[in-house]
Structure formats: C-alpha cells, structure tokens
Write a protein that holds these residues in place. Structure first.
Motif, PDB file in Angstrom:
ATOM      1  N   THR A   1       5.080  -1.484  10.058  1.00  0.00           N
ATOM      2  CA  THR A   1       4.830  -1.565   8.614  1.00  0.00           C
ATOM      3  C   THR A   1       4.184  -0.263   8.171  1.00  0.00           C
ATOM      4  OG1 THR A   1       4.497  -3.953   8.779  1.00  0.00           O
ATOM      5  CG2 THR A   1       3.725  -2.863   6.779  1.00  0.00           C
TER       6      THR A   1
ATOM      7  N   GLY B   1       1.085   4.617  13.423  1.00  0.00           N
ATOM      8  CA  GLY B   1       1.234   3.394  12.646  1.00  0.00           C
ATOM      9  C   GLY B   1       2.234   2.446  13.274  1.00  0.00           C
TER      10      GLY B   1
ATOM     11  N   ASP C   1       2.199   2.459   6.464  1.00  0.00           N
ATOM     12  CA  ASP C   1       1.037   2.519   5.576  1.00  0.00           C
ATOM     13  C   ASP C   1       0.974   3.930   5.005  1.00  0.00           C
ATOM     14  OD1 ASP C   1      -1.449   2.658   4.363  1.00  0.00           O
ATOM     15  OD2 ASP C   1      -2.445   1.447   5.894  1.00  0.00           O
TER      16      ASP C   1
END
Length: 503
Positions: A484, A481, A486
């Motif tokens: 940000t 990821g 997730d």
C-alpha cells in the motif's frame, strides 16, 4: 578555485574523487608521494582484503569487472540463484574461521548478486584503477605535493604547499593515519595507547623451516608466515615501545622474531620493513568548518581483521554524494552533518573490534582465558555467522529512523523481472526509487526529484515482501514501504535526503 581539494591519493581519496567527479564537481587531488607505484603498494606488501560490502560498493559504480581484472582474480563466482556460504571468512585474533559454518539464511536482507564475496587485492591495483577512473571523470591529480598549512575562510579553504596555494570550497583529508590535514586543522584525536608493536617485512630467511606457515600464536605474541617466501608479520606485546620514527634494523627484527617464535631463526637480509601498533584513535568529529576527514585520517587502529581499507571506502561512499549535493546547492539542511553522525559509530565499532582481538591475543592468563572463550564461541555455527556478518560489513545499519528494519542498511541487490539489478541502477550516482507494484502514484511522486532519483518499476524475483524502496546514492535504504503506497511517507523521506523537489 576548485569545488573540492582532496589531500591523499590512496584508495579512500581516489574513491571519493571518483564520487565527486561522477557528480560533475571540480576536484583536485594532492598526493605527497611523487609516483603512483611503489613496492609497498604492490604484491606482496600491498596485499589487502576488500570485504563483501566493499566489493559491492565497486559493483554499484560499475567497477567490479575492472577490480577483479586488476586484482588478478579469475575465479570470482557468478551470481548464484540462492545465497551460498562464503569461500573464506578470515580470522579473529588469529583464530581462523570455517566458511562452511556460516549460516547464510540468518544474514538479514541478503539477496544473491554478482558481488557476494570478499576479494584479495593490492593497493597498487586499486589505486591504478581508481586513478584511471578519476581521470575519465575529469579529476586532476597532482603528485609530489606536500601540504604544509591549511587556512579556512567563510567561503573557502586553502591548502598551502611550499609557495603554492590550492583554494577550494571544501577540503577533505584522506592522507592516512599520520594525517597532516587532521593535525593542521585542529581535530581532537582520542583513544587508547598501544599494547604491542607489529612489524611487516620482506626478508631472506636462512632457515625458513623453523617457522610454521600461517598464523601462529605464541607465549610472546603472534607471527604470520605468508605464502610469498620471506613475507612475514610479527607482533610483540611490548607496550608499543619501539621508536617508530626509525626503520627497524635487521638485527632488531631478527631478535623480535626469535622472541616471538621461540626459535633461533636467522634473517640473512631484510629488503623492506615497517612497523605499526594497535594504537586506536578517532577524531571526535569528521568535520571542522570546511575541512572533512575520511579513512585513516579520521580513525586509526591495528590491522587485525583487515578493516581499515574497508571502513575508509565506506566513509568515501557515504561522504561523496552528500558533499556533491552541498556543492551543487541542492542539499537539504544538515545533510553534510549526517556524515559524522552515520560514519563515526562505524569507526568506533572498528576500533573496539580490533581492541577485542588484542585483548584475546595478550600472552597472559587473562588474555588466554578470553581467547579460550572466544574459540569456543566461534566454533559454533552461530558464532561463526556473527563474526562473518561483522567482518563482511553486512551488519552495518545507520540509524536513520523509520520503522522498517531494512531502513539504514545496504540495499539488497533486488533483481527486476527484466533482469535489471539495483547494482545496474546505481552506476550514475543517483538515488533509486524501486516500485515493485508499478503503482503510478510512486512514479508521479518520484518525478519531482527526477534529476536526483532514478525511477524503476516492475516485479522483482524476490521483493522481500515490499512494495517500494527508496535507495540513497550510496546504496543505503532511506525508505521502504509495503504494497500500500504511502505517498506522504515517501515524499517525506525523499525530501529529507534529496531536498525540495524540482518545480
């Protein structure tokens, strides 16, 4: 009754046994040879090359230092600060590549670490190391046991050896190219028939000056004169005509060597010799009920390129944690089926890789035309880099879905700010959640799998632009990821590979 019985105490069977022992499974290894050591496994006949990817596998289980010591390697390079060209690449169809032509900047997601180079070792060293490690983990090894039958039930499988029966929940055949387990269990074995017969020997040569050192292609085949006096290999394109049920005689070996080398060389005495072919076969599946296969039991091919041991180690690393999770009862549905789905394509590629080399070695006009073309290609920087990427194992990528191109590849050896590396975090055989942003949400999410996933946080020396990474126990990236986090995507990936979180 054991959790798992493994048939075959070669490097693949022993590595798998160590993986299962690390997960506290009850493991029994059965080996037909009565003794661990033999001339066929020691130097020089037992010499084998471990690719960079295989060396990294030992590193990730904390066995790199022991591997180097057992192999007599005292000049292995320290972890560099930047990626460096390999010291050796190897050959393709006898055409030696120049390590200086490898463009390390073109290799995907490769970070410098302690395991960057291939290692020349021998079967005796690897098997001794893994046997000792297996014993430390509570694995039982019984030698001099020849399996004669395999029967399956709904809840167990039994290996029969004479009057003895060895029952387990699962049985894995790691018993080589002539696998008894494969034959007894009804696996379909398909592929292509041989183009040549090859011979490996340790002999006394009356006139060694008649043979050029190194790898030599000739109008009749290829021969290799190794650095150890009298250690040779020769390949003759006879369609695999030699009867391999018998040992090759001195007279036969001398005749073949003379035909292939184009000399009147004389073999005074042959001390040890064996034959092989480029027959390339693979089982259509690696699992039949409660029986699984790994290594040469699942796929055979010529030794060209030295991929056999390496693909077998990859099989064992991939299967070990999945079978252990199945034994424990916390595996998600279908986890064990991903073993065939992921490793069968790798085995199929290795078969084609060796077939391509045989095609370029054939002593006819077609083969020589292919050889000339390949020689031109590997004479370029891009061509050498391509071959190195394939031979080193760094190009392997399993199709796990997901958009990020790192998913399905071996995890780079990320180094956190405190000096901790991925290789330090994987020694326990658990998955690893790496958080480069120290986002508490990843920590909280990973807690649900704390017995199966190890959480580590901190800035990395080079995070490759990532915010977090989920690494499977075999070192393969399951999820990646950006900055940000997730949480839904992470939990979906964790659940897919590690099952339901603990309540």
């Amino acid at each position: 009754m054991h959790d798992v019985v493994i048939v075959g105490a070669g490097p693949v069977g022993l590595f798998l046994a160590c993986e299962l022992g690390l997960a506290d499974c009850s493991v029994l290894v059965l080996e037909q040879e009565p003794e661990l050591h033999s001339p066929w496994r020691a130097v020089p006949l037992g010499l084998r090359g471990l690719s960079a990817a295989s060396v990294e596998t030992f590193y990730r289980r904390g066995l790199l230092r022991q591997l180097l010591a057992a192999s007599g390697v005292d000049d292995y390079p320290d972890a560099p600060d930047e990626p460096t060209p390999p010291r050796q690449v190897g050959h393709f169809a006898g055409m030696v590549l120049d390590p200086a032509d490898v463009d390390v900047t073109a290799l995907p997601f490769r970070l410098p670490g302690p395991a960057m180079e291939a290692v020349m070792t021998n079967l005796d060293a690897v098997e001794t190391l893994l046997s000792e490690r297996a014993a430390e983990l509570g694995v039982e090894i019984r030698r001099g046991v020849r399996v004669s039958a395999v029967t399956q039930g709904e809840e167990n499988v039994v290996a029969h050896a004479g009057e003895h029966e060895y029952a387990a929940r699962w049985l894995v055949g790691c018993d080589g190219g002539r696998s008894t387990v494969r034959k007894l269990s009804g696996f379909e074995f398909v592929g292509t028939e041989p183009q040549f017969t090859g011979y490996t020997m340790l002999a006394t040569v009356a006139d060694p000056e008649k043979l050029r050192p190194g790898i030599n292609s000739t109008p009749a085949g290829m021969y290799l004169r190794m650095p150890v006096q009298g250690h040779m290999a020769v390949m003759e394109f006879d369609g695999g005509a030699f009867d391999r049920s018998q040992s090759p005689s001195r007279e036969h070996l001398q005749a073949v060597l003379r035909r292939v080398s184009g000399t009147d060389v004389t073999l005074s005495e042959v001390h040890l010799a064996s034959s092989y072919t480029d027959r390339a076969m693979q089982t259509t599946t690696y699992r039949q009920g409660r029986v699984l296969l790994a290594g040469d039991a699942a796929h055979i091919h010529s030794p060209l390129g030295g991929q056999g041991l390496n693909v077998g180690i990859g099989d064992a690393m991939n299967l070990g944690w999945k079978l252990a999770a199945t034994v424990r009862g916390d595996a998600p549905a279908g986890l064990l089926d991903t073993y065939t789905r992921e490793r069968h394509p790798v085995g199929a590629w290795v078969l084609d890789w060796t077939r391509a080399q045989v095609a370029a070695m054939k002593p006819d006009q077609h083969g020589q035309a292919v050889r000339a073309l390949i020689r031109d290609l590997i004479g370029t920087r891009d061509g050498t880099t391509y071959v190195f990427e394939k031979m080193s194992g760094t190009s392997v990528r399993h199709d796990l879905g997901g958009e990020h191109p790192l998913i399905g590849r071996n995890a780079p050896d990320f180094r956190l700010e405190d000096g901790t590396r991925v290789g330090d975090l994987t020694r326990e055989g658990r998955g690893v959640a790496l958080d480069f942003t120290t986002d508490r949400r990843l920590h909280d999410a990973a807690k649900g799998w704390d017995k199966r996933i190890r959480y580590a946080a901190g800035p990395a020396r080079d995070d490759l632009g990532l915010g977090a990474v989920l690494v499977r126990p075999d070192g393969v990236v399951a999820w990646a990821g950006d900055s940000t986090f997730d949480r839904e995507a992470f939990e979906r990936a964790a659940g897919h590979w590690f099952g339901s979180p603990a309540i």
